[in-house]
Design a protein around this motif. Structure first.
Motif, PDB file in Angstrom:
ATOM      1  N   GLY A 421     -28.461  34.812   4.025  1.00  0.00           N
ATOM      2  CA  GLY A 421     -27.984  35.649   5.170  1.00  0.00           C
ATOM      3  C   GLY A 421     -25.979  35.381   5.161  1.00  0.00           C
ATOM      4  N   SER A 422     -26.143  34.717   4.962  1.00  0.00           N
ATOM      5  CA  SER A 422     -24.356  34.526   4.809  1.00  0.00           C
ATOM      6  C   SER A 422     -24.123  35.166   3.867  1.00  0.00           C
ATOM      7  CB  SER A 422     -23.753  32.828   5.171  1.00  0.00           C
ATOM      8  OG  SER A 422     -24.501  32.682   5.731  1.00  0.00           O
ATOM      9  N   ILE A 423     -24.458  35.251   2.831  1.00  0.00           N
ATOM     10  CA  ILE A 423     -23.832  35.674   1.301  1.00  0.00           C
ATOM     11  C   ILE A 423     -23.144  37.022   0.969  1.00  0.00           C
ATOM     12  CG2 ILE A 423     -24.543  36.088  -0.894  1.00  0.00           C
ATOM     13  CD1 ILE A 423     -26.512  34.022  -0.741  1.00  0.00           C
ATOM     14  N   SER A 424     -23.510  38.376   1.639  1.00  0.00           N
ATOM     15  CA  SER A 424     -23.140  39.138   1.971  1.00  0.00           C
ATOM     16  C   SER A 424     -21.190  38.853   2.642  1.00  0.00           C
ATOM     17  CB  SER A 424     -23.790  40.460   2.102  1.00  0.00           C
ATOM     18  OG  SER A 424     -24.009  40.144   3.340  1.00  0.00           O
ATOM     19  N   GLY A 425     -21.690  38.463   3.758  1.00  0.00           N
ATOM     20  CA  GLY A 425     -20.203  38.265   4.206  1.00  0.00           C
ATOM     21  C   GLY A 425     -19.259  37.464   3.590  1.00  0.00           C
ATOM     22  N   VAL A 426     -19.877  36.296   3.221  1.00  0.00           N
ATOM     23  CA  VAL A 426     -18.652  35.607   2.441  1.00  0.00           C
ATOM     24  C   VAL A 426     -18.100  36.064   1.347  1.00  0.00           C
ATOM     25  CG1 VAL A 426     -18.747  33.606   0.681  1.00  0.00           C
ATOM     26  CG2 VAL A 426     -20.141  32.999   3.084  1.00  0.00           C
ATOM     27  N   LYS A 427     -19.315  37.020   0.406  1.00  0.00           N
ATOM     28  CA  LYS A 427     -18.634  38.099  -0.553  1.00  0.00           C
ATOM     29  C   LYS A 427     -17.455  38.617  -0.236  1.00  0.00           C
ATOM     30  CE  LYS A 427     -22.287  37.031  -4.474  1.00  0.00           C
ATOM     31  NZ  LYS A 427     -21.140  36.502  -5.053  1.00  0.00           N
ATOM     32  N   ASP A 433     -16.035  38.386  -7.264  1.00  0.00           N
ATOM     33  CA  ASP A 433     -16.176  37.559  -8.394  1.00  0.00           C
ATOM     34  C   ASP A 433     -15.363  36.446  -8.966  1.00  0.00           C
ATOM     35  OD1 ASP A 433     -16.622  40.245  -9.499  1.00  0.00           O
ATOM     36  OD2 ASP A 433     -14.644  41.149  -8.855  1.00  0.00           O
ATOM     37  N   THR A 434     -15.343  35.661  -7.766  1.00  0.00           N
ATOM     38  CA  THR A 434     -14.783  34.531  -7.394  1.00  0.00           C
ATOM     39  C   THR A 434     -16.059  33.634  -6.736  1.00  0.00           C
ATOM     40  OG1 THR A 434     -12.850  33.140  -6.665  1.00  0.00           O
ATOM     41  CG2 THR A 434     -14.141  34.668  -4.556  1.00  0.00           C
ATOM     42  N   GLU A 435     -16.103  32.285  -7.581  1.00  0.00           N
ATOM     43  CA  GLU A 435     -16.782  31.164  -7.047  1.00  0.00           C
ATOM     44  C   GLU A 435     -16.108  30.037  -5.926  1.00  0.00           C
ATOM     45  OE1 GLU A 435     -20.287  30.906  -8.079  1.00  0.00           O
ATOM     46  OE2 GLU A 435     -19.255  33.667  -8.614  1.00  0.00           O
ATOM     47  N   TRP A 436     -14.807  30.438  -5.850  1.00  0.00           N
ATOM     48  CA  TRP A 436     -13.830  29.394  -4.951  1.00  0.00           C
ATOM     49  C   TRP A 436     -14.000  29.812  -4.055  1.00  0.00           C
ATOM     50  CZ3 TRP A 436     -12.630  24.239  -7.245  1.00  0.00           C
ATOM     51  CH2 TRP A 436     -13.263  24.911  -8.406  1.00  0.00           C
ATOM     52  N   ILE A 437     -14.723  29.243  -2.500  1.00  0.00           N
ATOM     53  CA  ILE A 437     -13.708  28.618  -1.281  1.00  0.00           C
ATOM     54  C   ILE A 437     -12.364  27.840  -0.849  1.00  0.00           C
ATOM     55  CG2 ILE A 437     -14.167  28.367   1.106  1.00  0.00           C
ATOM     56  CD1 ILE A 437     -17.057  29.657   0.997  1.00  0.00           C
ATOM     57  N   GLY A 438     -11.654  29.197  -0.928  1.00  0.00           N
ATOM     58  CA  GLY A 438     -10.381  27.650  -0.874  1.00  0.00           C
ATOM     59  C   GLY A 438      -9.596  27.863  -1.882  1.00  0.00           C
TER      60      GLY A 438
END
Length: 523
Positions: A421-427, A433-438
């Motif tokens: 459920g969080s994927i669309s909001g996080v992206k 195109d990124t695989e990093w948070i922070g």
């Protein structure tokens, strides 16, 4: 000079009660707009439907915006999407910018509601319907969403008012041939189909009224005019359907949803009658304590407007609602309050018409009518509830808060699990195109990213096992779980608690952020 003249006309042409109603209505509408603006500035996260609509919208440019159907079963009228895209290219793709289209549409709805009340329905206390609309909780919420519903509502009211300006007024000239106004309004109907799905219902209501009016008058011109419009609208709708609507409308998930929300227009059993009542109640529940009052007033408004004063626009509005119910009956338009947002100003207008027409111009009766209308306005409490913008935050949907915490605190040896459920909001927030948070710790960690994307709902065993294995392998992992239900997510939480230590880092607005440490891993 014009302003002074307008003020003088207002003073001379209005009774004392009507002046009071104007001032109260204007003030309530103003506070509604201010409340809506403050809600829009509250920096809320996208709720699940907004985030999913933004998923495809943000990844596409102007040239390929509608080339293919949007992902995640999302759709919106083409014109709305292009308006939002152009604005986002100019001012930036942020929640505030994307929601600003609905906010502007909300202001237009209030203005158009007043104009329709005054010019089409001849309601003497014409500011009060806009005040009522401005205080409906659902309207204040939808005025601050990246969804099309407020834009559609403004479109429907605008088309109705343009019909009055181009056709209703011109018909007094007794023209007997297709005029420039007829052609212009036909073009407006054609374009409106691409602006708002409910515009097709209004077009159906207008053309039905025009056709039968021509038949009753035995007037060939008034029969042929709606036929001309009908052909134009049909071509526009068929084109729009195959270009844009078909992919989402024919999807299995949508068909299942519509099945439960279709209105049984011709009931064949007691259950159909119960379902019809339940669906109507779902619409009128937005009037809160006044739901029964508005049911009665709406019926009175239809009867008074259609059969006693025989107002053309009341008849057209009634036919529009009937066409909408037919569309729902054939599983083409489900009954849901946000989809039927366009109907609320129409319900308010017809309801207040019944009261205003009964009140007349005598002071005691006008005072009674004013009190009834103000009681109706006070039945909703949107302005009161959202005077604190923080009340607009949605439980379980405020992803930005935990996401920002992770962005600021995550270390090189930690990862982040993002639930379905969080994927669309996080992206939307970090980029597609990124695989990093922070910070990018690829050099320190040797990994290509620090995000573990969920395989699916954890209530499904295959997805649960895959996600569980990835989280345990990470050793130290934040768990982002917004835009979901406890029933779907708890199987994963229970499994993690059995295999390590699971702590709640925060749970602002019931949007939890967990931290998991696998067994045998030092903190």
């Amino acid at each position: 000079m014009n302003f002074t003249r307008a003020c003088n006309n207002w003073k001379q042409g209005r009774t004392p009660v009507e002046k009071i109603s104007d001032i109260i209505g204007l003030l309530v509408a103003f506070f509604g707009v201010v409340t809506s603006l403050r809600m829009n500035l509250a920096d809320r996260s996208f709720w699940v439907d907004e985030a999913m609509l933004a998923f495809s919208f943000s990844k596409r440019g102007l040239t390929n915006l509608i080339g293919e159907a949007f992902e995640m079963n999302q759709s919106a009228p083409v014109v709305y999407l292009y308006v939002c895209k152009i604005i986002s290219l100019i001012f930036g793709n942020t929640e505030l910018v994307l929601r600003s289209v609905s906010f502007v549409a909300f202001i237009l709805v209030l203005m158009l509601t007043t104009m329709v009340a005054k010019d089409l329905l001849h309601i003497r206390m014409y500011m009060l319907p806009a005040a009522m609309v401005a205080n409906i909780n659902l309207f204040l919420i939808q005025a601050n969403n990246f969804k099309q519903y407020m834009f559609e509502t403004a479109t429907v009211l605008a088309v109705l008012y343009l019909y009055y300006q181009l056709i209703g007024s011109a018909d007094r000239n007794d023209s007997k041939k297709i005029s420039r106004n007829d052609i212009l309004f036909g073009l407006i109907l054609v374009v409106s189909i691409w602006c708002a799905n409910p515009a097709a219902f209004l077009a159906g209501g207008i053309m039905t009224w025009e056709f039968f009016n021509g038949v009753l008058k035995k007037d060939r011109y008034h029969i042929l005019r709606p036929v001309f419009w009908g052909i134009s609208v049909a071509v526009s709708f068929v084109t729009y359907y195959f270009v844009w609507l078909k992919a989402i409308a024919s999807g299995n998930q949508m068909q299942v949803y519509w099945e439960g929300q279709a209105f049984p227009l011709i009931p064949t059993s007691m259950q159909d009658i119960k379902d019809a009542w339940a669906l109507c109640y779902d619409i009128f529940i937005e009037f809160r304590e006044g739901r029964i009052l508005f049911m009665g007033l709406l019926m009175a408004g239809i009867i008074v407007g259609c059969f006693f004063i025989k107002n053309r626009y009341v008849q057209i509005i009634s036919l529009t609602v009937l066409v909408s119910l037919v569309a729902s009956w054939i599983h083409m338009f489900p009954i849901a309050n946000r989809l039927w947002l366009f109907s609320y100003p129409l319900i308010v207008l017809l309801s207040f018409l019944a009261v205003d027409n009964t009140a007349g111009v005598e002071k005691p009766r006008q005072l009674t009518g004013l009190l009834i209308m103000l009681t109706a306005v006070c039945c909703c409490n949107g302005i009161l509830v959202y005077r604190n913008p923080m009340n607009s935050y949605m439980a379980g949907e405020e992803l930005n808060i935990p996401l920002e915490y992770v962005r600021e605190n995550i270390r090189p040896d930690e990862q982040v699990y993002v639930y379905t459920g969080s994927i669309s909001g996080v992206k939307y927030k970090i980029g597609y195109d990124t695989e990093w948070i922070g910070q990018d710790y690829s050099n320190e960690s040797g990994r290509l990213g620090n995000i573990i994307w969920s395989e699916g709902m954890s209530s499904q065993e295959d997805h649960l096992n895959a996600d569980l294995e990835a989280i345990i392998k990470a050793g130290k992992c934040y768990i982002l779980a917004s835009h979901t239900t406890e029933e779907r997510f708890m199987p994963l939480i229970d499994a993690l608690q059995e295999r390590g230590q699971l702590d709640v880092v925060m749970s602002e607005y019931a949007t939890p952020l967990y931290y998991f440490t696998a067994e045998g891993i030092a903190e």
